[in-house]
Design a protein around this motif. Structure first.
Motif, PDB file in Angstrom:
ATOM      1  N   ASN A  12      -1.237 -10.010   6.471  1.00  0.00           N
ATOM      2  CA  ASN A  12      -2.108  -8.877   6.135  1.00  0.00           C
ATOM      3  C   ASN A  12      -3.390  -9.015   6.954  1.00  0.00           C
ATOM      4  OD1 ASN A  12      -3.916  -7.046   4.967  1.00  0.00           O
ATOM      5  ND2 ASN A  12      -3.084  -7.322   2.910  1.00  0.00           N
ATOM      6  N   GLY A  41       3.987  -9.162   4.551  1.00  0.00           N
ATOM      7  CA  GLY A  41       3.177  -8.124   5.176  1.00  0.00           C
ATOM      8  C   GLY A  41       3.607  -7.738   6.580  1.00  0.00           C
ATOM      9  N   PRO A  42       2.960  -6.684   7.149  1.00  0.00           N
ATOM     10  CA  PRO A  42       3.398  -6.105   8.415  1.00  0.00           C
ATOM     11  C   PRO A  42       2.740  -6.678   9.659  1.00  0.00           C
ATOM     12  CG  PRO A  42       1.794  -4.646   7.403  1.00  0.00           C
ATOM     13  CD  PRO A  42       1.986  -5.800   6.454  1.00  0.00           C
ATOM     14  N   THR A  83      12.106  -9.073   3.818  1.00  0.00           N
ATOM     15  CA  THR A  83      11.080  -9.203   4.862  1.00  0.00           C
ATOM     16  C   THR A  83      11.257 -10.437   5.736  1.00  0.00           C
ATOM     17  OG1 THR A  83       9.574 -10.379   3.356  1.00  0.00           O
ATOM     18  CG2 THR A  83       9.377  -7.970   3.474  1.00  0.00           C
ATOM     19  N   LEU A 212       3.220  -0.705   6.956  1.00  0.00           N
ATOM     20  CA  LEU A 212       4.305  -1.009   6.018  1.00  0.00           C
ATOM     21  C   LEU A 212       5.396   0.051   6.126  1.00  0.00           C
ATOM     22  CD1 LEU A 212       4.463  -3.259   3.753  1.00  0.00           C
ATOM     23  CD2 LEU A 212       3.862  -1.445   2.153  1.00  0.00           C
ATOM     24  N   THR A 219       8.609  -0.735  -0.026  1.00  0.00           N
ATOM     25  CA  THR A 219       7.479   0.068  -0.503  1.00  0.00           C
ATOM     26  C   THR A 219       6.832  -0.507  -1.757  1.00  0.00           C
ATOM     27  OG1 THR A 219       9.012   1.476  -1.742  1.00  0.00           O
ATOM     28  CG2 THR A 219       8.400   2.197   0.480  1.00  0.00           C
ATOM     29  N   GLU A 222       3.269  -1.812  -1.607  1.00  0.00           N
ATOM     30  CA  GLU A 222       2.103  -0.943  -1.743  1.00  0.00           C
ATOM     31  C   GLU A 222       1.498  -1.075  -3.130  1.00  0.00           C
ATOM     32  OE1 GLU A 222       0.878   3.802  -1.659  1.00  0.00           O
ATOM     33  OE2 GLU A 222       2.729   3.140  -0.678  1.00  0.00           O
TER      34      GLU A 222
END
Length: 234
Positions: A12, A41-42, A83, A212, A219, A222
């Motif tokens: 993040n 995280g992305p 992920t 994301l 999702t 979020e």
């Protein structure tokens, strides 16, 4: 000396940038990272490069090891498993080699105070100790490592307690806080007095949520970013 302690960044980048800026404003002398740079995280690549740029000492968390090594997949179905492969695919061999180079502990003396830090249990980053558990367990650890300060990342919940003449603390999570309040967690530790103070740092969720969705990541994350809680159904 005033030491900034962070953990569980979990890819993040906006949260990490906000926390580092807050710690700079607080005037800390040094920042220590207690692992889990990546996972969930992305921004795994960007977070690693930020750590490099800042020159921050870091240790390995369970997620860093899962990503760095092709270990048998023991994760249950869910967000983590969704992920893991994606995170690994985003990193170059140089970045994976960096994760493999991270040690499992951080040990340093600050004057007469000795500090030891781990992610999870000592030597077992994937397991965790209950910081509200019996004091004797932590007294034994402090004695074993001849330490005054025992820092344990991984539970995503900021907590500090005095145990005898020592201090045990978890700084919480930068990128995936589970304290029930949105924002990034950090700990400021006075290594002379053992005074611990926690920060809850707001950050811009927009880029995180956009990335994301752009990468097709779960999702449910979020909701975690917005609420500071991991829903059971996630």
């Amino acid at each position: 000396m005033r030491l900034g302690v962070i953990s569980d960044i979990h890819a993040n980048l906006p949260a990490l940038e906000a926390v580092l800026e807050a710690l700079r404003e607080e005037g800390v002398d040094e920042v220590l990272v207690l692992g889990d740079l990546v996972g969930y995280g992305p921004h795994p690549k960007q977070v690693i490069h930020k750590i490099w740029k800042e020159g921050l000492p870091a240790i390995a968390g369970a997620w860093d090891l899962r990503v760095a090594y092709p270990l048998p997949d023991t994760l249950p179905e869910g967000v983590g498993k969704e992920t893991l492969a994606w995170t690994r695919s985003q990193l170059s061999e140089r970045e994976l080699a960096y994760l493999r180079s991270l040690r499992l502990s951080h040990r340093k003396a600050y004057g007469e105070r000795r500090l030891v830090g781990f992610h999870g249990k000592p030597g077992k980053p994937e397991e965790h100790l209950d910081l509200l558990g019996p004091a004797k367990d932590f007294l034994e650890l402090l004695s074993h490592y001849r330490a005054d300060l025992l820092l344990l990342g991984g539970r995503h919940l900021p907590l500090a307690r005095r145990v005898g003449a020592g201090l045990v603390a978890d700084p919480g999570s930068v990128g995936l806080s589970l304290s029930g309040e949105p924002g990034a967690d950090a700990l400021i530790l006075d290594t002379d007095t053992l005074e611990a103070r926690f920060l809850k740092v707001p950050y811009d969720l927009g880029p995180v949520l956009f990335d994301l969705k752009a990468w097709g990541l779960p999702t449910v994350l979020e909701r975690v970013y917005r609420t500071g809680r991991f829903p059971k159904e996630g």
